[in-house]
Write an enzyme that holds these catalytic residues in place. Structure first.
Site, mmCIF file in Angstrom:
data_model
loop_
_atom_site.group_PDB
_atom_site.id
_atom_site.type_symbol
_atom_site.label_atom_id
_atom_site.label_comp_id
_atom_site.label_asym_id
_atom_site.label_seq_id
_atom_site.Cartn_x
_atom_site.Cartn_y
_atom_site.Cartn_z
ATOM 1 N N LYS A 184 0.720 -0.937 0.102
ATOM 2 C CA LYS A 184 -0.213 0.149 -0.601
ATOM 3 C C LYS A 184 0.756 1.692 -0.279
ATOM 4 C CE LYS A 184 -2.983 3.267 1.643
ATOM 5 N NZ LYS A 184 -2.498 5.261 2.476
ATOM 6 N N GLY A 246 -1.025 2.919 13.416
ATOM 7 C CA GLY A 246 -0.150 1.473 13.868
ATOM 8 C C GLY A 246 -1.009 0.961 15.143
ATOM 9 N N GLU A 265 6.112 0.055 13.721
ATOM 10 C CA GLU A 265 7.579 0.679 13.861
ATOM 11 C C GLU A 265 6.616 1.839 14.216
ATOM 12 O OE1 GLU A 265 9.323 3.751 13.746
ATOM 13 O OE2 GLU A 265 10.788 2.613 12.499
ATOM 14 N N CYS A 302 13.233 8.364 12.555
ATOM 15 C CA CYS A 302 12.128 7.383 13.895
ATOM 16 C C CYS A 302 13.700 7.520 14.470
ATOM 17 C CB CYS A 302 11.346 6.259 12.942
ATOM 18 S SG CYS A 302 12.723 5.001 12.194
ATOM 19 N N GLU A 392 6.539 12.334 22.188
ATOM 20 C CA GLU A 392 7.229 12.001 21.225
ATOM 21 C C GLU A 392 7.304 13.995 19.952
ATOM 22 O OE1 GLU A 392 8.859 10.110 16.677
ATOM 23 O OE2 GLU A 392 6.998 9.475 16.446
#
Length: 525
Positions: A184, A246, A265, A302, A392
């Site tokens: 995708k 996620g 992740e 990341c 984050e």
């Protein structure tokens, strides 16, 4: 290559069935030709059905054939390097040279997996020979190897349009395992995705493989993602992105009649701890070096070292000054998408609302979606009291934490959730404190770095890119490095088989020349 914007379903180029889109240059705000097709549930079904049809033949390709296929993909990526880098730069605003390097690293990733496949160690061939005379009961012959899971759905990421995208490590490791891939593509870089997708599609054809080994689909909203996760023939999913995205996929996959693994992740601040002797000896060097690494990709990585922690004492002022000075040198640069830019702005404001003090800022933005580099400071008490400060901020922001002593440093370390990496800077006098810190970090991350920085990361056999939740949904696996193949394998034991019916890796003569574990002993080929 002339981009057509079509979906790549097996060997076919499929026009839009659910609308179209055009790419956006975030630096100039210009819309880029051509139109790119969106697919729907029927396209997903066709792609996944083809992948399932391809599975039996592809998963049983021999090591030499599968490795040659992976090498062919690497060759085609390298051949497309210039065109791919130009298009990725156009769709992201990031430098062409950066994507030329990313393309070469991605090609190298495929070649490393080709080597892994040729070696065959990932099969973990294991033999427990029959013991017909064993007392009190005989033992039948048992032989084990790892086999591929089945068709895999991979969601391309936004922040690395090549190495975490269509031809990224997820695709390389799934294909190495013997799993057909339905990809995708991320809508932020559709042209770069098509170039990579067509390279893989061509490699499938030239290698003489079933067309269903690879497909690329694209869609709008949640519909296509849900259709991919829900499809009963899909056996695993990978995702790189936000915790919210996620976990939505993860929960959906667990609600299927037959739940499947979703390897995510998601989020990480990659804390960096500077112990007292290292701080006194190298405070300025550490502060400046961390900022330089953190600003890679406009802070959209990341593994960005986002939180810097040190005990207030000798060297702290130098660390703080060097870091803020380095931040102030950084020019504002275009972020990957308008959405990422807006989220960064909101999250930086959240830090200030939670009590963080801005102590440094880079050059002012000149374009709408430029990300300004920012540095904030809080005390250890503030960080412990306000969980939002430990979350984050995706973009070019760094948080400096002023700690009162070693006890607070250890307390703060325990407060972090799961991380992709954690870093500590230490000199010999810090080793006693390091011994106290290490068990805390081992419980919270998959990679601990000493006297370096969390980014970049080597792609190797010893690499771990994973960690406890929410860094990933399953801390037992890595999404980068040779170990990533383990996500797409499961063990099968063959008991009492005649030699002629055994898979080649397990036959008595060892025709593939593999290292094998025989009755508990590792044996040479």
């Amino acid at each position: 290559m002339t981009l057509t914007g079509e979906l790549l379903i097996g060997a076919a180029h499929v026009p839009a069935g659910a609308g179209t889109m055009k790419a956006l240059n975030p630096a100039t705000r210009e819309v880029i030709e051509p139109e790119f097709a969106f697919g729907g549930a029927a396209d997903v079904d066709r792609a996944v059905t083809l992948a399932d049809e391809a599975f039996d033949s592809y998963s049983h390709t021999g090591p030499a054939e599968r490795a040659a296929f992976l090498d062919l993909i690497a060759d085609k990526l390298e051949a497309a390097k210039g065109e791919l880098a130009e298009r990725a730069s156009l769709e992201t605003g990031l430098p062409v040279a950066q994507f030329e390097g990313e393309t070469l690293r991605t090609a190298d990733h495929f070649r490393k997996f080709a080597t892994l496949v040729r070696q065959g160690r990932f099969l973990q061939a294991t033999i427990d020979p029959a013991q017909p005379d064993r007392q009190p009961s005989p033992r039948m012959d048992h032989r084990l190897q790892k086999v591929a899971l089945g068709p895999v759905v991979i969601f391309g990421a936004s922040n690395f349009p090549i190495s975490y995208s269509v031809a990224g490590g997820d695709t390389a490791s799934a294909l190495a395992a013997g799993c057909p891939v339905v990809l995708k593509a991320h809508n932020a870089h559709p042209g770069a995705s098509e170039i990579q997708g067509r390279a893989i599609q061509q490699a499938v054809a030239e290698a003489g493989l079933h067309e269903g080994v690879f497909s690329l689909v694209r869609g709008v909203g949640n519909e296509i993602g849900e259709a991919l996760v829900d499809h009963p023939l899909v056996r695993a999913v990978t995702f790189t992105g936000s915790e919210g995205g996620g976990m939505a996929l993860y929960r959906r996959a667990q609600q299927r009649p037959d739940p499947i693994p979703v390897f995510t992740e998601m989020t990480s601040v990659n804390p960096t701890f500077v112990l007292p002797a290292a701080l006194a000896a190298r405070g300025a060097e550490i502060g400046g070096g961390l900022v330089q690494r953190a600003m890679y990709n406009v802070g959209q990585a990341c593994l960005k070292p986002a939180i810097l922690l040190a005990v207030d004492g000798p060297g702290f002022a130098e660390l703080r000054e060097a870091a803020t000075s380095e931040v102030e040198k950084v020019a504002a640069r275009t972020m990957l998408t308008p959405g990422i830019h807006d989220s960064y702005t909101r999250n930086a404001q959240r830090l200030e609302e939670r009590g963080a003090t801005r102590i440094g800022a880079g050059q002012e933005p000149t374009r709408a979606w430029d990300g300004q580099s920012l540095m904030y400071e809080v005390t250890g008490d503030q960080l412990l009291a306000e969980p939002d400060l430990r979350e984050e901020v995706f973009g070019p922001a760094i948080l400096l934490v002023r700690l009162t002593g070693l006890d607070q440093l250890l307390e703060v370390a325990r407060a972090f959730r799961g991380q992709l990496s954690a870093t500590l800077h230490a000199e010999t006098p810090d080793h006693v404190a390091t011994a106290q810190l290490l068990p805390i970090l081992e419980r919270r991350t998959g990679r601990i770095v000493v006297n370096a920085f969390s980014i970049p990361q080597e792609v190797s056999y010893a690499t771990t890119h994973g960690g406890p939740f929410p860094a990933t949904s399953d801390s037992r696996f890595t999404s980068v490095g040779m170990g990533a193949i383990e996500r797409f394998l499961r063990p099968v034991t063959y008991q009492g088989f005649p030699d002629a019916l055994l898979p080649e890796p397990l036959r008595e003569a060892n025709p593939l020349g593999l290292w094998r574990l025989v009755d508990g002993e590792l044996t040479r080929p």
